[in-house]
Write a protein that holds these residues in place. Structure first.
Motif, PDB file in Angstrom:
ATOM      1  N   MET A   1      27.577 130.675   0.350  1.00  0.00           N
ATOM      2  CA  MET A   1      28.130 132.030   0.413  1.00  0.00           C
ATOM      3  C   MET A   1      29.209 132.147  -0.659  1.00  0.00           C
ATOM      4  O   MET A   1      29.788 131.149  -1.090  1.00  0.00           O
TER       5      MET A   1
ATOM      6  N   ALA B   1      25.968 135.882   1.740  1.00  0.00           N
ATOM      7  CA  ALA B   1      25.097 134.705   1.734  1.00  0.00           C
ATOM      8  C   ALA B   1      24.292 134.710   0.441  1.00  0.00           C
ATOM      9  O   ALA B   1      23.631 135.703   0.114  1.00  0.00           O
TER      10      ALA B   1
ATOM     11  N   ARG C   1      19.701 130.156   0.909  1.00  0.00           N
ATOM     12  CA  ARG C   1      19.150 129.829   2.228  1.00  0.00           C
ATOM     13  C   ARG C   1      18.108 128.733   2.095  1.00  0.00           C
ATOM     14  O   ARG C   1      17.431 128.605   1.066  1.00  0.00           O
TER      15      ARG C   1
ATOM     16  N   VAL D   1      21.778 129.608   6.403  1.00  0.00           N
ATOM     17  CA  VAL D   1      22.621 129.982   5.271  1.00  0.00           C
ATOM     18  C   VAL D   1      23.182 128.699   4.656  1.00  0.00           C
ATOM     19  O   VAL D   1      23.880 127.936   5.325  1.00  0.00           O
TER      20      VAL D   1
END
Length: 239
Positions: free
Chosen positions: A199, A187, A190, A196
């Motif tokens: 990624m 991840a 955020r 999340v």
């Protein structure tokens, strides 16, 4: 060198235009426009069931964008449907999972957008939170209808994503689901509520996914990074 060929997965659903109201393979124009603005040639990839089609397609393109769209079938990650999960399209899931497998085998650069990020997590053996408002207590990530939510996202220092978009970025979101677990990925962004929002995979290969919709703002950083990776892949492949 020539502009690289960027494959974009598409919706398949009922649509209306002119005098027609029928099933269609389609994608919002912003996706192709963002690819073109970054110097790539967009190629739409409708769902297919022909054996070997994914391998053949991946051998002909220089990068892949797994686009946004309907919820992923919960059966793909061993879950029962939440009451708010709906509209999944098994043929699209199967097609895009096959494309991701073929892309992984060849080292093809991949960018996942919204649903695309969720499907990439599932492809890696991960799971989804089927209704994000149950976790965060608000609807900011998807206000409803055709409106995008505006979300501030913080990226991870040293990540590929941070080099492309910076330490913080305001993004447009339209998702009621989100990634819960993501084997094989780290991840790297955020929202303030902990969701999340991006990624990426380790290593030199461009394998990155964002939960937001960069194409709606023509975020040059992400698409430019993908197109650059596509050019490098084309050189390695001898195109």
């Amino acid at each position: 060198m020539d502009a690289p060929l960027i494959g974009l997965t598409t919706y398949r659903q009922q649509a209306a235009w002119g005098v027609w109201h029928t099933r269609a393979d389609l994608l919002p124009t912003e996706y192709a426009a963002a690819v073109e603005a970054a110097g790539g040639i967009p190629l739409l990839l409708p769902p297919m069931s022909l054996p070997g089609a994914a391998d053949r397609v991946v051998s002909r393109i220089d990068a892949l964008v797994v686009s946004g769209g309907a919820d992923v079938d919960p059966g793909q990650y061993g879950a029962e449907p939440h009451e708010r999960t709906s509209g999944w399209q098994p043929e699209r899931d199967v097609w895009e999972l096959a494309l991701l497998s073929a892309a992984e085998e060849t080292g093809l650069p991949v960018l996942g957008i919204c649903r695309g990020m969720q499907l990439m997590a599932v492809h890696g053996g991960g799971t989804l939170d089927q209704h994000t408002p149950d976790l965060v207590g608000h609807e900011t990530h998807s206000p409803g209808g055709d409106a995008y939510g505006t979300v501030e996202v913080a990226t991870t220092v040293g990540s590929r994503l941070a080099t492309l978009v910076g330490a913080q970025v305001e993004v447009s979101c339209h998702h009621h689901q989100s990634v819960a677990t993501h084997p094989g990925f780290t991840a790297v962004a955020r929202a303030s509520d902990g969701t999340v929002e991006a990624m990426e995979a380790a290593g030199d290969r461009f394998c990155l996914a964002v939960q937001w919709h960069p194409e709606t703002r023509v975020e040059v950083g992400l698409m430019a990074g993908l197109v650059e990776a596509a050019r490098a892949h084309a050189v390695r492949a001898g195109d």
